[in-house]
Write an enzyme that holds these catalytic residues in place. Structure first.
Site, PDB file in Angstrom:
ATOM      1  N   GLU A  73       0.835  -1.221   0.000  1.00 44.35           N
ATOM      2  CA  GLU A  73       0.000   0.000   0.000  1.00 44.35           C
ATOM      3  C   GLU A  73       0.865   1.265   0.000  1.00 44.35           C
ATOM      4  O   GLU A  73       0.550   2.266   0.638  1.00 44.35           O
ATOM      5  CB  GLU A  73      -1.028  -0.037   1.134  1.00 44.35           C
ATOM      6  CG  GLU A  73      -1.990  -1.193   0.889  1.00 44.35           C
ATOM      7  CD  GLU A  73      -3.285  -1.116   1.633  1.00 44.35           C
ATOM      8  OE1 GLU A  73      -3.782  -0.003   1.849  1.00 44.35           O
ATOM      9  OE2 GLU A  73      -3.808  -2.197   1.984  1.00 44.35           O
TER      10      GLU A  73
HETATM   11  N1  COS Z   1      -6.644  11.413  -3.683  1.00 45.35           N
HETATM   12  C1  COS Z   1      -7.324  11.712  -4.822  1.00 45.35           C
HETATM   13  N2  COS Z   1      -6.705  11.938  -6.016  1.00 45.35           N
HETATM   14  C2  COS Z   1      -5.374  11.855  -6.033  1.00 45.35           C
HETATM   15  C3  COS Z   1      -4.609  11.559  -4.907  1.00 45.35           C
HETATM   16  C4  COS Z   1      -5.299  11.334  -3.690  1.00 45.35           C
HETATM   17  N3  COS Z   1      -4.641  11.034  -2.566  1.00 45.35           N
HETATM   18  N4  COS Z   1      -3.302  11.538  -5.252  1.00 45.35           N
HETATM   19  C5  COS Z   1      -3.241  11.837  -6.555  1.00 45.35           C
HETATM   20  N5  COS Z   1      -4.493  12.024  -7.037  1.00 45.35           N
HETATM   21  C6  COS Z   1      -4.856  12.379  -8.397  1.00 45.35           C
HETATM   22  C7  COS Z   1      -4.266  13.727  -8.741  1.00 45.35           C
HETATM   23  O1  COS Z   1      -5.127  14.771  -8.343  1.00 45.35           O
HETATM   24  C8  COS Z   1      -4.116  13.630 -10.227  1.00 45.35           C
HETATM   25  O2  COS Z   1      -5.383  13.866 -10.824  1.00 45.35           O
HETATM   26  P1  COS Z   1      -5.514  14.669 -12.206  1.00 45.35           P
HETATM   27  O3  COS Z   1      -4.803  13.865 -13.244  1.00 45.35           O
HETATM   28  O4  COS Z   1      -6.986  14.766 -12.453  1.00 45.35           O
HETATM   29  O5  COS Z   1      -4.839  16.005 -11.986  1.00 45.35           O
HETATM   30  C9  COS Z   1      -3.764  12.197 -10.466  1.00 45.35           C
HETATM   31  O6  COS Z   1      -4.242  11.474  -9.304  1.00 45.35           O
HETATM   32  C10 COS Z   1      -2.279  11.949 -10.640  1.00 45.35           C
HETATM   33  O7  COS Z   1      -1.612  12.507  -9.513  1.00 45.35           O
HETATM   34  P2  COS Z   1      -0.031  12.543  -9.388  1.00 45.35           P
HETATM   35  O8  COS Z   1       0.542  13.203 -10.607  1.00 45.35           O
HETATM   36  O9  COS Z   1       0.346  13.066  -8.044  1.00 45.35           O
HETATM   37  O10 COS Z   1       0.301  10.992  -9.500  1.00 45.35           O
HETATM   38  P3  COS Z   1       1.676  10.287  -9.551  1.00 45.35           P
HETATM   39  O11 COS Z   1       1.648   9.300 -10.649  1.00 45.35           O
HETATM   40  O12 COS Z   1       2.811  11.259  -9.515  1.00 45.35           O
HETATM   41  O13 COS Z   1       1.586   9.492  -8.145  1.00 45.35           O
HETATM   42  C11 COS Z   1       2.534   8.343  -6.263  1.00 45.35           C
HETATM   43  C12 COS Z   1       2.706   9.341  -7.416  1.00 45.35           C
HETATM   44  C13 COS Z   1       3.900   7.756  -6.049  1.00 45.35           C
HETATM   45  C14 COS Z   1       2.110   9.115  -5.040  1.00 45.35           C
HETATM   46  C15 COS Z   1       1.479   7.276  -6.577  1.00 45.35           C
HETATM   47  O14 COS Z   1       1.755   6.634  -7.801  1.00 45.35           O
HETATM   48  C16 COS Z   1       1.419   6.211  -5.499  1.00 45.35           C
HETATM   49  O15 COS Z   1       0.800   6.395  -4.446  1.00 45.35           O
HETATM   50  N6  COS Z   1       2.079   5.070  -5.742  1.00 45.35           N
HETATM   51  C17 COS Z   1       2.065   3.956  -4.839  1.00 45.35           C
HETATM   52  C18 COS Z   1       0.999   3.017  -5.223  1.00 45.35           C
HETATM   53  C19 COS Z   1       0.751   2.036  -4.172  1.00 45.35           C
HETATM   54  O16 COS Z   1       0.508   2.344  -3.006  1.00 45.35           O
HETATM   55  N7  COS Z   1       0.787   0.770  -4.583  1.00 45.35           N
HETATM   56  C20 COS Z   1       0.442  -0.300  -3.743  1.00 45.35           C
HETATM   57  C21 COS Z   1      -0.789  -0.910  -4.293  1.00 45.35           C
HETATM   58  S1  COS Z   1      -1.791  -1.737  -3.148  1.00 45.35           S
HETATM   59  S2  COS Z   1      -0.705  -3.121  -2.357  1.00 45.35           S
END
Ligand code: COS
Length: 380
Positions: free
Chosen positions: A363
């Site tokens: 996660e």
């Molecule tokens: N809540 C709602 N929307 C969100 C959000 C949140 N917490 N975080 C990002 N978003 C939305 C953004 O607003 C953006 O929307 P728009 O395209 O409409 O502007 C979109 O998602 C993309 O956001 P961002 O550019 O920040 O995304 P990234 O690809 O840079 O994300 C991380 C980076 C690393 C934070 C993300 O890919 C992540 O959390 N990765 C880990 C995944 C994970 O936990 N995997 C485990 C799976 S379950 S075992």
């Protein structure tokens, strides 16, 4: 600001502490040894209303808040992190997105299944080449008449080979990047759905982890969750909530290890004294206790904010990062206090240490939590 739990939350904690002591603790070592899914205990958790605890009563749930769910996961994880994980995934990663983003028809169909219907839920985001960079998934869903045809595979899916209902993320328009990802509710009975490899893991042996494969899988059009192209945001928002569950799980592991270490060091005599009488032991236990208290405040704060409908992305990441790292430190130090015995399977320390490790990974790794925290600090 009131730092005391309400009477209702205390009752839930007491109920879960009793259940953990009487039902979970006796089979925790055996569950780890055999890797058997703790089916009977999960059935009992359905009876107690813990599976789908936050689902409103009208859909068969207990109508409790996110803090209640966190407390349940924490208590279960004090003795068996696998059981805590199964509950955390079902509640946080399957019931929650359906409740938050589902249409009334979807809620009426799926939430009763996941509560009174005793069907287990799962969440499919990760793929072989899309882990931390979750936006790079290749699974595709193409609209053909009144259904989508889904192709691709997902890995490391918690509850993978026992679940019936899956929240799945797939590209509906490859040209749009993250804005081309949509979410779907997929049932294991849909044609073209199959379970692939069962993972053999370092820890969490009772938590069933598998690959999920979609081969021309037929998903009815009405099973899209949320709007087309909004799937990535739904995944991220769901993971915010899921991270509270993992924080609670890690907190439970740390508290469980601390309890074991306190008991053991009071009884273990070396150099003519219980080792708990040595200041080195006391200071180490004090650090463990301090971290547990801090982790509890972080976790409960994020849960209360979620319950209040506030934005809690940063707070959930802080709780998950802190508690998972504290669980790893605490289990490592607690094992050290047990000396050679800690390294054997006669004591639960080596299991707790193996179980703790995954909380720094799934996660969102600790590195991803630092990305999320720093992205929410107004630095850019
Ligand atoms: N809540 C709602 N929307 C969100 C959000 C949140 N917490 N975080 C990002 N978003 C939305 C953004 O607003 C953006 O929307 P728009 O395209 O409409 O502007 C979109 O998602 C993309 O956001 P961002 O550019 O920040 O995304 P990234 O690809 O840079 O994300 C991380 C980076 C690393 C934070 C993300 O890919 C992540 O959390 N990765 C880990 C995944 C994970 O936990 N995997 C485990 C799976 S379950 S075992």
């Amino acid at each position: 600001m009131d730092f005391h739990l309400s009477r209702e939350h205390e009752l839930i904690r007491k109920m879960m502490a009793d259940f953990t002591e009487n039902e979970v603790k006796p089979i925790a070592a055996e569950t780890d040894k055999t890797g058997a899914y703790p089916r009977e205990n999960i059935e009992k958790l359905f009876d107690l209303g813990v599976m789908g605890i936050c689902v409103p009563k009208e859909y068969g749930g207990a109508g409790a808040d996110p803090l209640a769910s966190a407390i349940c996961i924490e208590e279960l994880s004090k003795q068996c992190a696998s059981t805590g994980d199964i509950v955390a995934t079902h509640n946080g990663l399957c019931c929650d997105p359906i409740l938050t983003h589902g249409t009334e028809e979807q809620k009426k169909k799926y939430l009763p299944m996941l509560t009174t219907g005793r069907k287990v839920g799962a969440f499919c985001l990760t793929e072989p080449n899309a882990g931390s960079d979750a936006s790079k998934g290749q699974t595709e869903a193409k609209l053909v008449g009144d259904h989508y045809v889904m192709n691709g595979s997902k890995i490391f899916i918690t509850n993978g080979y026992v679940a019936d209902v899956f929240v799945v993320f797939a590209m509906t328009d490859k040209s749009k990047g993250t804005r081309g990802i949509s979410a779907f509710i997929v049932e294991s009975s849909f044609p073209g759905f199959s379970v692939g490899k069962h993972e053999e893991k370092m820890g969490l042996h009772g938590s069933p982890t598998a690959e999920i494969v979609f081969t021309d899988c037929i998903v009815p059009k009405e099973n899209m969750l949320g709007k087309e192209g909004k799937g990535f945001g739904i995944a991220m928002q769901t993971l915010d909530g899921g991270r509270i569950g993992i924080a609670a799980q890690a907190l439970g592991i740390a508290e469980g290890a601390l309890n074991e270490a306190k008991e053991y060091t009071k009884g273990r005599v070396q150099f003519g004294r219980p080792i708990a009488a040595f200041q080195n032991t006391q200071f180490t236990l004090a650090d463990m206790e301090l971290g547990c208290q801090a982790g509890k405040l972080l976790t409960y704060r994020a849960a209360v904010m979620k319950g209040n409908g506030e934005r809690y992305t940063k707070e959930a990441a802080e709780a998950k990062l802190f508690c998972s790292e504290h669980a790893m430190k605490t289990t490592t130090k607690a094992l050290q206090m047990f000396g050679g015995y800690g390294y054997t399977k006669d004591y639960p320390m080596e299991r707790m240490m193996r179980d703790a490790k995954i909380t720094e990974i799934y996660e969102g790794t600790s590195e991803v939590q630092r990305i999320v925290i720093s992205a929410n600090m107004g630095l850019r």
